[in-house]
Design a protein around this motif. Structure first.
Motif, mmCIF file in Angstrom:
data_model
loop_
_atom_site.group_PDB
_atom_site.id
_atom_site.type_symbol
_atom_site.label_atom_id
_atom_site.label_comp_id
_atom_site.label_asym_id
_atom_site.label_seq_id
_atom_site.Cartn_x
_atom_site.Cartn_y
_atom_site.Cartn_z
ATOM 1 N N MET A 191 -11.928 4.764 -1.143
ATOM 2 C CA MET A 191 -12.600 5.051 0.131
ATOM 3 C C MET A 191 -13.225 6.416 -0.047
ATOM 4 O O MET A 191 -12.787 7.415 0.553
ATOM 5 N N ASP A 226 -4.456 3.662 -2.321
ATOM 6 C CA ASP A 226 -5.523 4.023 -1.383
ATOM 7 C C ASP A 226 -6.047 5.434 -1.640
ATOM 8 O O ASP A 226 -5.321 6.416 -1.456
ATOM 9 N N SER A 254 0.850 -1.189 0.000
ATOM 10 C CA SER A 254 0.000 0.000 0.000
ATOM 11 C C SER A 254 0.884 1.237 0.000
ATOM 12 O O SER A 254 1.637 1.477 0.954
ATOM 13 N N ALA A 271 -0.009 -4.713 2.226
ATOM 14 C CA ALA A 271 0.810 -4.380 3.401
ATOM 15 C C ALA A 271 1.448 -3.019 3.147
ATOM 16 O O ALA A 271 2.111 -2.830 2.124
ATOM 17 N N GLY A 272 1.197 -2.088 4.047
ATOM 18 C CA GLY A 272 1.745 -0.741 3.904
ATOM 19 C C GLY A 272 2.940 -0.544 4.805
ATOM 20 O O GLY A 272 4.098 -0.639 4.385
ATOM 21 N N SER A 273 2.653 -0.320 6.093
ATOM 22 C CA SER A 273 3.745 0.001 7.022
ATOM 23 C C SER A 273 4.737 -1.153 7.157
ATOM 24 O O SER A 273 5.941 -0.911 7.308
ATOM 25 N N ASP A 283 -6.603 -6.367 3.902
ATOM 26 C CA ASP A 283 -5.954 -5.055 3.991
ATOM 27 C C ASP A 283 -6.035 -4.518 5.415
ATOM 28 O O ASP A 283 -7.128 -4.259 5.909
ATOM 29 N N GLY A 284 -4.870 -4.353 6.034
ATOM 30 C CA GLY A 284 -4.818 -3.719 7.347
ATOM 31 C C GLY A 284 -4.070 -4.556 8.369
ATOM 32 O O GLY A 284 -4.497 -5.656 8.727
ATOM 33 N N GLY A 285 -2.911 -4.065 8.770
ATOM 34 C CA GLY A 285 -2.155 -4.739 9.826
ATOM 35 C C GLY A 285 -1.522 -6.054 9.411
ATOM 36 O O GLY A 285 -1.207 -6.895 10.257
ATOM 37 N N PRO A 313 -11.019 1.614 7.992
ATOM 38 C CA PRO A 313 -10.257 2.315 6.957
ATOM 39 C C PRO A 313 -9.961 3.769 7.310
ATOM 40 O O PRO A 313 -10.696 4.396 8.042
ATOM 41 N N GLY A 314 -8.859 4.264 6.759
ATOM 42 C CA GLY A 314 -8.511 5.676 6.945
ATOM 43 C C GLY A 314 -7.035 5.899 7.217
ATOM 44 O O GLY A 314 -6.491 6.928 6.838
ATOM 45 N N PHE A 315 -6.405 4.919 7.848
ATOM 46 C CA PHE A 315 -5.010 5.134 8.245
ATOM 47 C C PHE A 315 -4.211 3.845 8.165
ATOM 48 O O PHE A 315 -4.753 2.769 8.432
ATOM 49 N N GLY A 316 -2.943 3.983 7.808
ATOM 50 C CA GLY A 316 -2.036 2.850 7.854
ATOM 51 C C GLY A 316 -1.532 2.652 9.275
ATOM 52 O O GLY A 316 -1.814 3.458 10.175
ATOM 53 N N GLY A 317 -0.831 1.562 9.488
ATOM 54 C CA GLY A 317 -0.154 1.339 10.762
ATOM 55 C C GLY A 317 -1.033 0.887 11.904
ATOM 56 O O GLY A 317 -0.624 0.931 13.056
ATOM 57 N N MET A 369 -8.581 8.291 -0.526
ATOM 58 C CA MET A 369 -9.397 8.717 0.622
ATOM 59 C C MET A 369 -9.876 10.146 0.409
ATOM 60 O O MET A 369 -9.102 10.999 -0.050
ATOM 61 N N MET A 378 -11.427 -5.546 4.860
ATOM 62 C CA MET A 378 -10.615 -4.658 5.692
ATOM 63 C C MET A 378 -10.428 -5.319 7.056
ATOM 64 O O MET A 378 -11.400 -5.718 7.700
HETATM 65 O O1 LIG Z 1 -6.601 0.963 3.358
HETATM 66 C C1 LIG Z 1 -5.798 1.203 4.205
HETATM 67 C C2 LIG Z 1 -6.219 2.017 5.365
HETATM 68 O O2 LIG Z 1 -7.508 2.425 5.155
HETATM 69 C C3 LIG Z 1 -4.364 0.746 4.083
HETATM 70 O O3 LIG Z 1 -4.184 0.104 2.847
HETATM 71 C C4 LIG Z 1 -3.972 -0.219 5.131
HETATM 72 O O4 LIG Z 1 -4.264 0.169 6.409
HETATM 73 C C5 LIG Z 1 -2.518 -0.664 4.920
HETATM 74 O O5 LIG Z 1 -1.678 -0.170 5.852
HETATM 75 P P1 LIG Z 1 -0.987 -1.085 6.967
HETATM 76 O O6 LIG Z 1 -0.444 -2.299 6.260
HETATM 77 O O7 LIG Z 1 0.065 -0.197 7.519
HETATM 78 O O8 LIG Z 1 -2.066 -1.471 7.944
#
Ligand SMILES: O=C(CO)[C@H](O)[C@H](O)COP(=O)(O)O
Length: 224
Positions: free
Chosen positions: A70, A36, A9, A198-200, A177-179, A143-147, A38, A139
């Motif tokens: 989103m 992503d 991500s 995977a983002g962070s 998607d997420g964590g 949704p809204g934030f990474g990490g 938003m 999800m």
């Molecule tokens: O859609 C998202 C948030 O809305 C991001 O894609 C998602 O959270 C990925 O980030 P991380 O892997 O850090 O959780």
């Protein structure tokens, strides 16, 4: 089941060097670019839109771009993402008034379509549009934030979605998607996911290739 796909991500990338970051993560072994979008309305954050998607294509990115909208409303931005070169366009069912129509708009534009379900959103609507989706995205954070931290209840929901996909007999991707990180990706795959955002976990690591390789080793154990 479809082959495993790792989709970093770019929400966690360095936006000042986005082209280079995308090049680096693809060279490190990523398959898709997760994009992503938003709008500070459907979710409480504001990111990037079709102009940036188009800029990545002009820059030379040829990998599939997986645009996760989103945003609300959905339909009026779909055409811009089709023109910008998105491969997948996914949206949240509660963000549009006419789910079937939004899916059709995406398909008619030559893109692959998908629905995204928040942690507490039931999968019910899927039964009416299973033939119109190429991807189901669950999800595992709000949704809204990474990490954020992976919500464990999503594992049961993945099993539920996997059963629906298998019963449909269609090749629908099941994305999470997420964590997602090296420590939980195997369990997530065992629950039925085949596409991993995977983002962070990737962009905050000093060596993208090392993380992606570790993820693939874990995935190989989930589906020996
Ligand atoms: O859609 C998202 C948030 O809305 C991001 O894609 C998602 O959270 C990925 O980030 P991380 O892997 O850090 O959780």
């Amino acid at each position: 089941m479809q082959p495993f796909v790792i989709a970093p991500s770019i929400l966690s990338a360095d936006f000042a060097r986005l082209g280079e970051e995308v090049d680096n993560v693809l060279a490190a072994g990523a398959d898709f670019v997760h994009f992503d979008v938003m709008d500070n309305h459907y979710v409480p954050n504001l990111t990037i839109g079709p102009m940036v998607c188009s800029a990545l294509r002009k820059y030379g990115v040829t990998a599939p771009i997986d645009a996760h909208l989103m945003v609300s409303p959905v339909d009026r931005i779909v055409g811009d993402f089709i023109e910008a070169g998105a491969t997948y366009i996914t949206f949240h069912p509660e963000a549009t008034q006419h789910i079937d129509r939004s899916l059709q708009l995406i398909r008619e534009g030559g893109c692959k379509s998908g629905l995204v379900f928040n942690p507490a959103t039931p999968l019910d609507v899927l039964k009416y549009v299973m033939d119109k989706v190429d991807m189901i995205l669950l999800m595992s954070v709000n949704p809204g934030f990474g990490g954020q931290k992976f919500i464990p209840g999503t594992l049961d929901k993945l099993r539920e979605a996997r059963a629906l996909i298998d019963a449909s007999g269609r090749d629908i991707r099941l994305e999470i998607d997420g964590g997602v990180n090296v420590n939980n990706i195997r369990e997530i795959a065992a629950a039925g996911a085949d596409t991993f955002v995977a983002g962070s976990a990737i962009f905050n690591a000093p060596n993208y290739q090392e993380v992606i390789e570790k993820m693939r080793s874990e995935l190989a154990l989930a589906r020996p």
